[in-house]
Motif scaffolding. Structure first.
Motif, short mmCIF file in Angstrom:
data_model
loop_
_atom_site.label_atom_id
_atom_site.label_comp_id
_atom_site.label_asym_id
_atom_site.label_seq_id
_atom_site.Cartn_x
_atom_site.Cartn_y
_atom_site.Cartn_z
N LEU A 126 0.86 -1.35 0.13
CA LEU A 126 0.11 -0.03 0.08
C LEU A 126 0.88 1.26 -0.02
N ALA A 127 1.76 1.25 0.95
CA ALA A 127 2.67 2.55 0.81
C ALA A 127 3.50 2.52 -0.24
N SER A 128 3.88 1.48 -0.84
CA SER A 128 4.55 1.94 -2.22
C SER A 128 3.57 2.40 -3.51
N ARG A 129 2.47 1.61 -3.50
CA ARG A 129 1.53 2.05 -4.40
C ARG A 129 1.23 3.60 -4.24
N ALA A 130 0.86 3.88 -3.18
CA ALA A 130 0.38 5.21 -2.72
C ALA A 130 1.53 6.36 -3.18
N SER A 131 2.65 5.98 -2.87
CA SER A 131 3.79 6.95 -3.26
C SER A 131 4.44 6.84 -4.44
N GLY A 132 4.41 5.87 -5.17
CA GLY A 132 4.80 5.61 -6.36
C GLY A 132 6.21 5.33 -6.20
N ARG A 133 6.71 4.96 -5.00
CA ARG A 133 8.06 4.65 -4.86
C ARG A 133 8.35 3.22 -4.85
N LEU A 138 11.75 2.57 -0.25
CA LEU A 138 11.05 2.77 1.13
C LEU A 138 11.90 1.98 2.21
N LEU A 139 12.39 1.09 1.88
CA LEU A 139 13.35 0.26 2.86
C LEU A 139 14.54 1.15 3.22
N GLY A 140 15.07 1.95 2.39
CA GLY A 140 16.11 2.66 2.65
C GLY A 140 16.95 2.88 1.36
N GLY A 141 16.60 2.67 0.40
CA GLY A 141 17.44 2.85 -0.89
C GLY A 141 17.57 1.52 -1.73
N THR A 142 17.52 1.68 -3.09
CA THR A 142 17.76 0.58 -3.97
C THR A 142 19.45 0.50 -4.21
N VAL A 143 19.85 -0.61 -3.99
CA VAL A 143 21.11 -0.89 -3.89
C VAL A 143 21.45 -1.58 -5.28
N ARG A 144 20.57 -2.57 -5.63
CA ARG A 144 20.80 -3.20 -6.62
C ARG A 144 19.47 -3.32 -7.59
N TRP A 320 8.62 -12.16 -3.92
CA TRP A 320 8.67 -10.66 -4.20
C TRP A 320 9.04 -9.80 -3.11
N ALA A 321 8.85 -10.30 -1.90
CA ALA A 321 9.36 -9.73 -0.72
C ALA A 321 10.98 -10.05 -0.55
N ALA A 322 11.28 -11.41 -0.72
CA ALA A 322 12.83 -11.59 -0.65
C ALA A 322 13.53 -10.79 -1.89
N LEU A 323 13.13 -10.45 -3.03
CA LEU A 323 13.81 -9.60 -3.96
C LEU A 323 13.66 -8.44 -3.54
N ALA A 324 12.73 -7.66 -2.76
CA ALA A 324 12.95 -6.40 -2.43
C ALA A 324 13.81 -6.21 -1.27
N LEU A 325 13.91 -7.08 -0.33
CA LEU A 325 14.87 -7.09 0.80
C LEU A 325 16.30 -7.12 0.09
#
Length: 387
Positions: A126-133, A138-144, A320-325
């Motif tokens: 929900l937070a991701s869809r609402a923010s478009g990020r 949201l976890l702190g920044g995309t490293v990969r 999907w969650a593992a990939l985001a992590l």
């Protein structure tokens, strides 16, 4: 992300559970010939949690977050113990979620933690869809942007005469490594036979990393006898040869033989996780965001593991969650994520956009949302709490 009346669009107004189709029987279509030749029919379709499944929707203002699938037992816990306290929670404040009210006695154990994890992951969506990020942002920044996968061959028969072809195919596809099961039938034949079977697979795997999973099936004497065999094969890690954390596990750790020991995916409660990590019981950490309490908790234990000199390999059940992590962590912290060769295509059937592996890599999640939307099987929700 705010409404004109001052309320955040990410505040949960309602919680809904929607029916989704049960897992189909048999193997998925389209398996490569080398894999299909040695694949075993999965037992999952006979399990109640896979026959009756649901998607969780947390409803904000004009946007929803989703998580799927969950079994009926977990769905019932969401409705009975978590939903009332979830209404009014701001999904953009994940650290507050653990302090929302809960009711009932079932606050610990596997199903309770799966329920907590499910609503936490739906809130991230929900937070991701609402923010478009993206969720890694949201976890702190995309490293990969892309994450390596290791192929889990747990649905394959390692002793099948054609298994070496499957091992060679996995290596050709560019996977980070491959993990094979120690089946009951194989273990009964003793360490010499196990060594012969695994060595053939190891040679077919070439330069790729090679791992084994005992699925907690070994007796202590069997595991002790296997350690020199696994050391000789230079396995990257041996996963849960037996129940981790107990007396037998400690005996196995003392025996050593230089084989890295992996565990963690079944450590669902916080104290279990910390006992394994801080107690020096493991060399390789495995977490599952869908079992361990969610993404925030998985990120925390991944960071603790890294501080203790351990790499983390997220369990693939909630891919999907593992990939985001993994997307929010460097490769030293999370070298690769598990891809189950026979089960993951079945898991993907619940989503509108099944994922496709290319050269042993998957995207960590560049767009909004934790996962594609699930395919519901009814025009009406099964349950709804809130308005």
């Amino acid at each position: 992300m705010a409404r004109r009346d001052g309320g955040a669009v990410t505040v949960v107004r309602a919680v809904r559970l929607w029916p989704v189709a049960g897992q189909q029987a048999g193997l998925p279509e389209g398996l490569p010939d080398a894999v299909a030749a040695v694949a075993l029919a999965p037992a999952g379709p006979s399990w109640p949690e896979h026959r009756t499944r649901f998607a969780i929707e947390v409803v904000g203002d004009g946007v929803s977050g989703w998580h799927a699938p969950v079994g009926e037992g977990v769905a019932r816990l969401v409705v009975d113990t978590l939903a009332d306290g979830l209404v009014g929670h701001d999904a953009a404040a994940p650290r507050k979620l653990g302090y929302r009210p809960r009711v009932g006695r079932h606050q610990q154990g596997a199903h309770a933690r799966q329920a907590v994890s499910a609503v936490e992951l739906a809130c991230w969506d929900l937070a991701s869809r609402a923010s478009g990020r993206s969720v890694p942002e949201l976890l702190g920044g995309t490293v990969r942007a892309q994450v390596p996968l290791y192929a889990s061959a747990l649905g394959l028969d390692p002793a099948h005469p054609e298994a070496v072809k499957a091992a060679a195919w996995i290596a050709e596809q560019g996977f980070w490594g491959q993990k094979w099961p120690l089946t009951k039938e194989l273990l009964r034949q003793g360490p010499r036979v196990v060594g012969r079977v695994l060595r053939a697979l190891r040679e077919a795997a070439g330069d790729g990393r090679f791992m084994v999973d005992g699925l907690r099936r070994c007796r202590l004497d069997e595991a002790l006898a296997l350690m020199p065999v696994l050391a000789d094969l230079d396995v990257a890690f041996a996963e849960e040869l037996l129940e981790p954390g107990g007396f037998a596990w400690a005996r196995l750790r003392v025996a050593g033989a230089g084989v890295p020991m992996a565990a963690g995916e079944h450590a669902v409660d916080e104290h279990e996780q910390m006992q394994l990590l801080a107690g020096g019981a493991v060399d390789v950490w495995q977490t599952d965001p869908g079992w361990s309490g969610g993404l925030a908790r998985s990120l925390h234990t991944t960071e603790v593991a890294a501080d203790l000199g351990m790499a983390t390999f997220p369990h693939g059940d909630r891919l999907w969650a593992a990939l985001a992590l993994a997307g929010a962590c460097c490769r030293d912290k999370i070298p690769a994520v598990e891809w189950h060769l026979t089960l993951e295509p079945l898991r993907q059937q619940v989503f509108t956009e099944p994922i496709v592996v290319e050269a042993g890599l998957l995207p960590s999640g560049a767009g909004a949302g934790l996962a594609p939307l699930p395919v519901t099987s009814s025009p009406l929700p099964a349950w709804e709490v809130g308005s």
